[in-house]
Design an enzyme around this catalytic site. Structure first.
Site, PDB file in Angstrom:
ATOM      1  N   ARG A  18       0.831  -1.198   0.000  1.00  0.00           N
ATOM      2  CA  ARG A  18       0.000   0.000   0.000  1.00  0.00           C
ATOM      3  C   ARG A  18       0.873   1.259   0.000  1.00  0.00           C
ATOM      4  O   ARG A  18       1.942   1.268   0.588  1.00  0.00           O
ATOM      5  CB  ARG A  18      -0.873   0.020   1.257  1.00  0.00           C
ATOM      6  CG  ARG A  18      -1.960   1.082   1.232  1.00  0.00           C
ATOM      7  CD  ARG A  18      -2.697   1.128   2.544  1.00  0.00           C
ATOM      8  NE  ARG A  18      -3.429  -0.094   2.825  1.00  0.00           N
ATOM      9  CZ  ARG A  18      -3.973  -0.379   4.018  1.00  0.00           C
ATOM     10  NH1 ARG A  18      -3.828   0.452   5.021  1.00  0.00           N
ATOM     11  NH2 ARG A  18      -4.652  -1.489   4.177  1.00  0.00           N
ATOM     12  N   SER A 106      -8.706  -0.087  -0.704  1.00  0.00           N
ATOM     13  CA  SER A 106      -9.679  -0.445   0.329  1.00  0.00           C
ATOM     14  C   SER A 106     -10.431   0.791   0.837  1.00  0.00           C
ATOM     15  O   SER A 106     -11.023   1.507   0.054  1.00  0.00           O
ATOM     16  CB  SER A 106      -8.978  -1.201   1.456  1.00  0.00           C
ATOM     17  OG  SER A 106      -9.933  -1.757   2.316  1.00  0.00           O
ATOM     18  N   HIS A 107     -10.360   1.065   2.146  1.00  0.00           N
ATOM     19  CA  HIS A 107     -11.130   2.167   2.744  1.00  0.00           C
ATOM     20  C   HIS A 107     -10.279   3.424   2.914  1.00  0.00           C
ATOM     21  O   HIS A 107     -10.710   4.379   3.548  1.00  0.00           O
ATOM     22  CB  HIS A 107     -11.627   1.728   4.120  1.00  0.00           C
ATOM     23  CG  HIS A 107     -10.482   1.362   5.010  1.00  0.00           C
ATOM     24  ND1 HIS A 107      -9.885   0.127   4.933  1.00  0.00           N
ATOM     25  CD2 HIS A 107      -9.782   2.079   5.914  1.00  0.00           C
ATOM     26  CE1 HIS A 107      -8.873   0.110   5.794  1.00  0.00           C
ATOM     27  NE2 HIS A 107      -8.779   1.271   6.396  1.00  0.00           N
ATOM     28  N   LYS A 116      -3.718  -6.390  -3.062  1.00  0.00           N
ATOM     29  CA  LYS A 116      -3.973  -7.569  -2.261  1.00  0.00           C
ATOM     30  C   LYS A 116      -3.770  -8.755  -3.178  1.00  0.00           C
ATOM     31  O   LYS A 116      -4.217  -8.717  -4.325  1.00  0.00           O
ATOM     32  CB  LYS A 116      -5.418  -7.567  -1.729  1.00  0.00           C
ATOM     33  CG  LYS A 116      -5.675  -6.502  -0.667  1.00  0.00           C
ATOM     34  CD  LYS A 116      -7.125  -6.502  -0.198  1.00  0.00           C
ATOM     35  CE  LYS A 116      -7.316  -5.394   0.837  1.00  0.00           C
ATOM     36  NZ  LYS A 116      -8.734  -5.181   1.178  1.00  0.00           N
ATOM     37  N   ASP A 240     -17.237  -1.293   2.573  1.00  0.00           N
ATOM     38  CA  ASP A 240     -16.033  -0.478   2.453  1.00  0.00           C
ATOM     39  C   ASP A 240     -15.684  -0.337   0.966  1.00  0.00           C
ATOM     40  O   ASP A 240     -16.373  -0.887   0.099  1.00  0.00           O
ATOM     41  CB  ASP A 240     -14.886  -1.021   3.315  1.00  0.00           C
ATOM     42  CG  ASP A 240     -14.149  -2.177   2.672  1.00  0.00           C
ATOM     43  OD1 ASP A 240     -14.776  -2.908   1.888  1.00  0.00           O
ATOM     44  OD2 ASP A 240     -12.949  -2.347   2.967  1.00  0.00           O
ATOM     45  N   ASP A 242     -13.665  -1.457  -1.202  1.00  0.00           N
ATOM     46  CA  ASP A 242     -13.427  -2.566  -2.126  1.00  0.00           C
ATOM     47  C   ASP A 242     -14.313  -3.771  -1.825  1.00  0.00           C
ATOM     48  O   ASP A 242     -14.111  -4.847  -2.386  1.00  0.00           O
ATOM     49  CB  ASP A 242     -11.948  -2.963  -2.155  1.00  0.00           C
ATOM     50  CG  ASP A 242     -11.474  -3.561  -0.848  1.00  0.00           C
ATOM     51  OD1 ASP A 242     -11.970  -3.134   0.207  1.00  0.00           O
ATOM     52  OD2 ASP A 242     -10.616  -4.460  -0.879  1.00  0.00           O
ATOM     53  N   ASP A 244     -14.796  -5.827   0.764  1.00  0.00           N
ATOM     54  CA  ASP A 244     -14.487  -7.017   1.567  1.00  0.00           C
ATOM     55  C   ASP A 244     -14.880  -6.837   3.031  1.00  0.00           C
ATOM     56  O   ASP A 244     -14.682  -7.721   3.848  1.00  0.00           O
ATOM     57  CB  ASP A 244     -13.017  -7.467   1.425  1.00  0.00           C
ATOM     58  CG  ASP A 244     -12.025  -6.407   1.802  1.00  0.00           C
ATOM     59  OD1 ASP A 244     -12.437  -5.330   2.275  1.00  0.00           O
ATOM     60  OD2 ASP A 244     -10.810  -6.650   1.639  1.00  0.00           O
ATOM     61  N   ARG A 245     -15.470  -5.671   3.362  1.00  0.00           N
ATOM     62  CA  ARG A 245     -15.965  -5.473   4.727  1.00  0.00           C
ATOM     63  C   ARG A 245     -17.407  -4.980   4.677  1.00  0.00           C
ATOM     64  O   ARG A 245     -17.767  -4.143   3.853  1.00  0.00           O
ATOM     65  CB  ARG A 245     -15.094  -4.459   5.481  1.00  0.00           C
ATOM     66  CG  ARG A 245     -13.699  -5.011   5.738  1.00  0.00           C
ATOM     67  CD  ARG A 245     -12.932  -4.175   6.735  1.00  0.00           C
ATOM     68  NE  ARG A 245     -12.669  -2.845   6.238  1.00  0.00           N
ATOM     69  CZ  ARG A 245     -12.977  -1.730   6.893  1.00  0.00           C
ATOM     70  NH1 ARG A 245     -13.586  -1.788   8.062  1.00  0.00           N
ATOM     71  NH2 ARG A 245     -12.691  -0.567   6.369  1.00  0.00           N
ATOM     72  N   HIS A 327     -14.697  -7.692   8.312  1.00  0.00           N
ATOM     73  CA  HIS A 327     -14.271  -8.785   7.430  1.00  0.00           C
ATOM     74  C   HIS A 327     -14.963 -10.039   7.964  1.00  0.00           C
ATOM     75  O   HIS A 327     -14.688 -10.469   9.091  1.00  0.00           O
ATOM     76  CB  HIS A 327     -12.761  -9.026   7.531  1.00  0.00           C
ATOM     77  CG  HIS A 327     -11.899  -8.042   6.808  1.00  0.00           C
ATOM     78  ND1 HIS A 327     -11.723  -8.083   5.443  1.00  0.00           N
ATOM     79  CD2 HIS A 327     -11.156  -7.014   7.252  1.00  0.00           C
ATOM     80  CE1 HIS A 327     -10.900  -7.112   5.083  1.00  0.00           C
ATOM     81  NE2 HIS A 327     -10.529  -6.449   6.166  1.00  0.00           N
TER      82      HIS A 327
HETATM   83 ZN   LIG Z   1     -11.507  -3.538   2.151  1.00  0.00          ZN
END
Ligand SMILES: [Zn+2]
Length: 463
Positions: A18, A106-107, A116, A240, A242, A244-245, A327
């Site tokens: 990142r 992501s967030h 990832k 979020d 992307d 995944d949450r 998650h």
């Molecule tokens: Zn995420």
């Protein structure tokens, strides 16, 4: 291809790669990551890799460069384009590919981006990320004639998600994509589900003009809560950046936190997997672990970090795991990765069958707790201070006190529990406490203050 590339020292992290676009991360890094990760894949015997990207403005450019890097190692690259991270995971599993790369911030704020990765069925993290750095820095890279092609998997993905909806009664549901990558599939997904669906901020926009795409922060859920009230909805579901949450609110507009959501899912999953191991992270409420046990499951407390939970889940054969951050991983009927739209479908089915989300939550006893409080400490002191606190806490263990040091230190007393742990990715300590009474919570906060001060650290605000 890039030779002798150097990564910015902050970019290769514990769970992902990142950086800040134009400062610590750019297309040259993306190309080098493609070369380094591609080399790992090739040397593990792999030949086919999928790549996808989220809605950030910098994502297409990073994807293009990363594809070049992957191809230079001889891999066949399948480009699935824009979508949420779980759609990339789905592609790897559904098409039985050898690896996957997701370009996502992501967030994080709009100027961030990252990577990832998965290799085989598992996440790439820790030592493997460092290995990518070593391969690139040492120019120890595979070469070959690769290829690439575009493939739209979104219809297969959406059909797979919708297939596990098991509701019996039509609901009204508000879905907030937060202008994140889930927006790319959300309309088509909800069109396949019965009931009434209200979509907020479904247009993918990397500037995130409405609210930040992080559903664990209450202010980011205000629009969702408002819409639940306006439409008299049964559930509100947020994502979020992307996907995944997951975040959720009940029919009263009350937030259902990640650990509460996991307890609700666990009660359902344990009906078809009696006695199964359900895994949650050390930040989660004791009420979650107690509820899993009450429903006949084996609660297992594990380290915070989505990659670590995923790995533990595969190792134990657990059908369900999750963490406070939202998650949540279903291996029951699904692949065991963190897919928030899938979690949304499962929640909708569950609430439809069981009546109401507030009712499902009400089986958890009321507790008094602090949020997860993160506070800055000297990077050098971070892990050492936690070690000292573990040692002192262990000296007290036995006298009604239980100490768990699997990830930081979590101390259980008759009042409840408190946690101090060092972040793996930032120079911060994380504190949390939860008690059965207000007075108990004050005593637990006092223990945290006391332990910090014995290690020469000032307690954060609120403690
Ligand atoms: Zn995420």
């Amino acid at each position: 291809m890039t030779a002798n590339h150097r990564f910015h020292p902050t970019v290769l992290r514990e769970y992902d790669i990142r950086g800040v676009i134009g400062k610590t991360l750019g297309p040259d890094d993306a190309r080098a990551i493609g070369q380094g990760f591609g080399t790992l894949v090739v040397r593990a015997g792999g030949t086919r890799v999928a790549i996808g990207y989220d809605g950030r403005l910098s994502s297409p450019e990073l994807e293009q460069a990363c594809v070049e890097g992957l191809m230079s190692t001889g891999l066949e690259v399948i480009r699935i384009g824009l979508g949420p991270t779980p759609m990339l995971y789905f592609t790897v599993r559904h098409l039985e590919l050898d690896a996957g790369v997701m370009i996502t911030g992501s967030h994080n704020p709009p100027d961030y981006n990252g990577f990832k990765m998965m290799l085989g069925k598992g996440p790439v993290y820790g030592e493997q990320i460092q290995e990518i750095g070593r391969l690139v820095h040492g120019n120890d890279l595979a070469t070959g004639a690769g290829s690439s092609r575009q493939l739209d998997v979104s219809e297969d993905y959406i059909n797979r998600l919708a297939a596990d909806y098991d509701g019996t009664r039509d609901l009204t549901i508000v879905w907030d994509a937060g202008n994140g990558a889930v927006g790319h599939v959300l309309r088509r997904l909800t069109d396949k589900l019965p009931g009434k669906h209200i979509l907020l901020f479904e247009e993918v926009d990397g500037n995130f003009p409405n609210h930040h795409p992080d559903p664990t922060v209450p202010e980011n859920l205000e629009d969702l809560i408002h819409a639940v009230h306006t439409h008299k909805a049964d559930i509100g579901i947020g994502f979020d950046g992307d996907g995944d949450r997951i975040g959720a609110v009940d029919e009263h507009g009350d937030i259902i936190w990640g650990d509460q959501l996991l307890a609700i899912y666990a009660a359902d999953v344990l009906k078809s997997h009696p006695g199964a191991t359900i895994i949650a992270d050390v930040k989660s409420s004791q009420t979650l672990y107690d509820d899993i046990a009450r429903n006949g499951g084996k609660p297992l407390m594990w380290k915070t970090g989505h990659s670590l939970l995923k790995a533990k889940m595969a190792e134990t054969g657990s059908p369900l795991a999750g963490e406070m951050s939202g998650h949540i991983f279903f291996a029951d009927k699904y692949y065991g990765f963190d897919d928030a739209p899938y979690c949304g479908v499962r929640l909708a089915g569950l609430v439809s069958r069981e009546g109401s989300l507030a009712k499902l939550k009400s089986v958890l006893p009321p507790v008094f707790n602090t949020p997860e409080v993160r506070f800055q400490v000297d990077e050098e002191r971070k892990f050492k201070a936690v070690e000292e606190i573990v040692a002192r806490a262990k000296a007290l263990a036995g006298k009604g006190v239980e100490v768990n040091d699997i990830d930081g230190v979590r101390v259980k007393t008759e009042d409840g529990w408190w946690l101090l742990r060092a972040s793996n990715t930032q120079d911060v300590l994380v504190a949390r406490a939860e008690a059965f009474s207000e007075a108990g919570l004050e005593r637990l906060k006092g223990s945290i203050r006391d332990q910090l001060s014995q290690s020469g650290i000032e307690a954060p605000e609120g403690f």
